[in-house]
Scaffold this motif. Structure first.
Motif, mmCIF file in Angstrom:
data_model
loop_
_atom_site.group_PDB
_atom_site.id
_atom_site.type_symbol
_atom_site.label_atom_id
_atom_site.label_comp_id
_atom_site.label_asym_id
_atom_site.label_seq_id
_atom_site.Cartn_x
_atom_site.Cartn_y
_atom_site.Cartn_z
ATOM 1 N N GLY A 173 10.811 -4.623 4.123
ATOM 2 C CA GLY A 173 11.714 -3.528 3.791
ATOM 3 C C GLY A 173 11.164 -2.701 2.641
ATOM 4 O O GLY A 173 10.016 -2.294 2.652
ATOM 5 N N GLU A 174 11.994 -2.472 1.620
ATOM 6 C CA GLU A 174 11.584 -1.640 0.485
ATOM 7 C C GLU A 174 10.434 -2.305 -0.281
ATOM 8 O O GLU A 174 10.343 -3.525 -0.324
ATOM 9 N N PRO A 175 9.583 -1.493 -0.906
ATOM 10 C CA PRO A 175 8.459 -2.056 -1.653
ATOM 11 C C PRO A 175 8.903 -3.016 -2.759
ATOM 12 O O PRO A 175 9.937 -2.833 -3.385
ATOM 13 N N ARG A 176 8.088 -4.022 -2.951
ATOM 14 C CA ARG A 176 8.247 -4.977 -4.043
ATOM 15 C C ARG A 176 6.975 -4.943 -4.875
ATOM 16 O O ARG A 176 5.900 -4.648 -4.366
ATOM 17 N N PHE A 177 7.102 -5.287 -6.160
ATOM 18 C CA PHE A 177 5.971 -5.280 -7.079
ATOM 19 C C PHE A 177 5.943 -6.602 -7.832
ATOM 20 O O PHE A 177 6.951 -6.999 -8.405
ATOM 21 N N THR B 19 0.832 -1.196 0.000
ATOM 22 C CA THR B 19 0.000 0.000 0.000
ATOM 23 C C THR B 19 0.868 1.247 0.000
ATOM 24 O O THR B 19 1.797 1.365 0.792
ATOM 25 N N GLY B 20 0.568 2.160 -0.924
ATOM 26 C CA GLY B 20 1.289 3.420 -1.006
ATOM 27 C C GLY B 20 2.524 3.384 -1.891
ATOM 28 O O GLY B 20 3.145 4.416 -2.113
ATOM 29 N N SER B 21 2.883 2.209 -2.418
ATOM 30 C CA SER B 21 4.066 2.117 -3.280
ATOM 31 C C SER B 21 3.881 2.869 -4.588
ATOM 32 O O SER B 21 4.836 3.350 -5.178
ATOM 33 N N ILE B 22 2.638 2.921 -5.029
ATOM 34 C CA ILE B 22 2.295 3.679 -6.237
ATOM 35 C C ILE B 22 1.383 4.808 -5.780
ATOM 36 O O ILE B 22 0.310 4.547 -5.217
ATOM 37 N N PRO B 23 1.788 6.053 -5.970
ATOM 38 C CA PRO B 23 0.950 7.168 -5.515
ATOM 39 C C PRO B 23 -0.466 7.086 -6.095
ATOM 40 O O PRO B 23 -0.646 6.761 -7.270
ATOM 41 N N GLU B 24 -1.438 7.352 -5.259
ATOM 42 C CA GLU B 24 -2.851 7.269 -5.660
ATOM 43 C C GLU B 24 -3.131 8.063 -6.933
ATOM 44 O O GLU B 24 -3.877 7.608 -7.802
ATOM 45 N N ALA B 25 -2.516 9.229 -7.063
ATOM 46 C CA ALA B 25 -2.752 10.071 -8.239
ATOM 47 C C ALA B 25 -2.239 9.419 -9.525
ATOM 48 O O ALA B 25 -2.717 9.738 -10.614
ATOM 49 N N ASN C 19 -3.719 -4.844 -6.542
ATOM 50 C CA ASN C 19 -3.934 -5.402 -5.207
ATOM 51 C C ASN C 19 -2.892 -4.810 -4.276
ATOM 52 O O ASN C 19 -1.702 -5.104 -4.419
ATOM 53 N N GLU C 20 -3.346 -3.971 -3.359
ATOM 54 C CA GLU C 20 -2.421 -3.386 -2.393
ATOM 55 C C GLU C 20 -2.492 -4.180 -1.101
ATOM 56 O O GLU C 20 -3.579 -4.553 -0.655
ATOM 57 N N ILE C 21 -1.319 -4.426 -0.536
ATOM 58 C CA ILE C 21 -1.255 -5.186 0.704
ATOM 59 C C ILE C 21 -0.565 -4.366 1.785
ATOM 60 O O ILE C 21 0.253 -3.499 1.497
ATOM 61 N N ASP C 22 -0.917 -4.646 3.009
ATOM 62 C CA ASP C 22 -0.292 -3.999 4.158
ATOM 63 C C ASP C 22 1.189 -4.388 4.186
ATOM 64 O O ASP C 22 1.529 -5.546 3.915
ATOM 65 N N PRO C 23 2.086 -3.452 4.501
ATOM 66 C CA PRO C 23 3.513 -3.784 4.538
ATOM 67 C C PRO C 23 3.836 -4.980 5.444
ATOM 68 O O PRO C 23 4.765 -5.737 5.166
ATOM 69 N N ALA D 5 6.762 0.985 -17.025
ATOM 70 C CA ALA D 5 5.533 1.637 -16.558
ATOM 71 C C ALA D 5 5.428 1.609 -15.036
ATOM 72 O O ALA D 5 5.098 2.626 -14.409
ATOM 73 N N VAL D 6 5.731 0.466 -14.423
ATOM 74 C CA VAL D 6 5.620 0.352 -12.969
ATOM 75 C C VAL D 6 6.693 1.183 -12.274
ATOM 76 O O VAL D 6 6.405 1.917 -11.319
ATOM 77 N N VAL D 7 7.925 1.087 -12.747
ATOM 78 C CA VAL D 7 9.015 1.859 -12.152
ATOM 79 C C VAL D 7 8.714 3.357 -12.229
ATOM 80 O O VAL D 7 8.893 4.087 -11.258
ATOM 81 N N THR D 8 8.225 3.806 -13.370
ATOM 82 C CA THR D 8 7.901 5.224 -13.554
ATOM 83 C C THR D 8 6.775 5.649 -12.618
ATOM 84 O O THR D 8 6.878 6.677 -11.942
ATOM 85 N N ALA D 9 5.694 4.861 -12.555
ATOM 86 C CA ALA D 9 4.559 5.211 -11.692
ATOM 87 C C ALA D 9 4.955 5.231 -10.225
ATOM 88 O O ALA D 9 4.474 6.072 -9.458
ATOM 89 N N ALA D 10 5.854 4.332 -9.834
ATOM 90 C CA ALA D 10 6.282 4.261 -8.435
ATOM 91 C C ALA D 10 7.352 5.300 -8.108
ATOM 92 O O ALA D 10 7.711 5.470 -6.943
ATOM 93 N N GLY D 11 7.854 5.996 -9.130
ATOM 94 C CA GLY D 11 8.865 7.019 -8.900
ATOM 95 C C GLY D 11 10.234 6.451 -8.558
ATOM 96 O O GLY D 11 11.013 7.091 -7.847
#
Length: 153
Positions: free
Chosen positions: A65-69, A10-16, A50-54, A95-101
């Protein structure tokens, strides 16, 4: 009838950025499958986030640790050649790397894993019946032909 499921903390990809990413992933998959980008094919191309709790992610059995996708892509068997799969994996990763910053050259970029699952003929159904890949190919050809005005006369 392809499907993409992105699983991330959750939060790895900004909602916007989420709506644009989901649309881009569908576009990428249609392009690599060689399907026309029409309402019909978009209607049968589903993308889930599908977002999951850390606390629900473990790496090596320990806190994540760091987010995984994880990007699971499901397609009918025969829809993608090895060349198309390689291109799909590269474009989805970007696409995923860009969206996640994330920096695409960083170690974090290695945390985007893409899995392609080929569903054998007869093992995919919709509306209570098995869907034949040949029927989808014929529908794609008909859609391309109608968008070209029926072709040369």
């Amino acid at each position: 009838m392809p499907m993409i499921e992105v699983t991330a903390v959750t939060g790895s990809i900004p909602e916007a950025k989420t709506p644009a990413l989901l649309d881009e992933l569908a576009t990428i998959l249609l392009r690599w499958e060689g399907a026309p980008d029409t309402e019909f094919f978009r209607e049968i191309t589903w993308v889930y986030l599908n977002e999951i709790d850390p606390a629900r992610l473990a790496v090596g059995g320990r806190g994540g640790g760091e987010p995984r996708f994880r990007v699971d892509i499901t397609v009918p068997e025969g829809a993608l050649s090895q060349r198309r799969k390689a291109g799909l994996i590269a474009d989805v990763h970007t696409a995923v790397v860009t969206a996640a910053g994330l920096d695409p050259n960083s170690a974090q970029a290695l945390h985007v894993w893409t899995l392609i699952r080929d569903v054998p003929e007869g093992n995919w159904g919709a509306a209570g019946q098995a869907i034949a890949f040949a029927d989808l190919k014929n529908a794609a050809a008909a859609a391309r032909e109608s968008s070209n005005g029926g072709g040369p006369g």
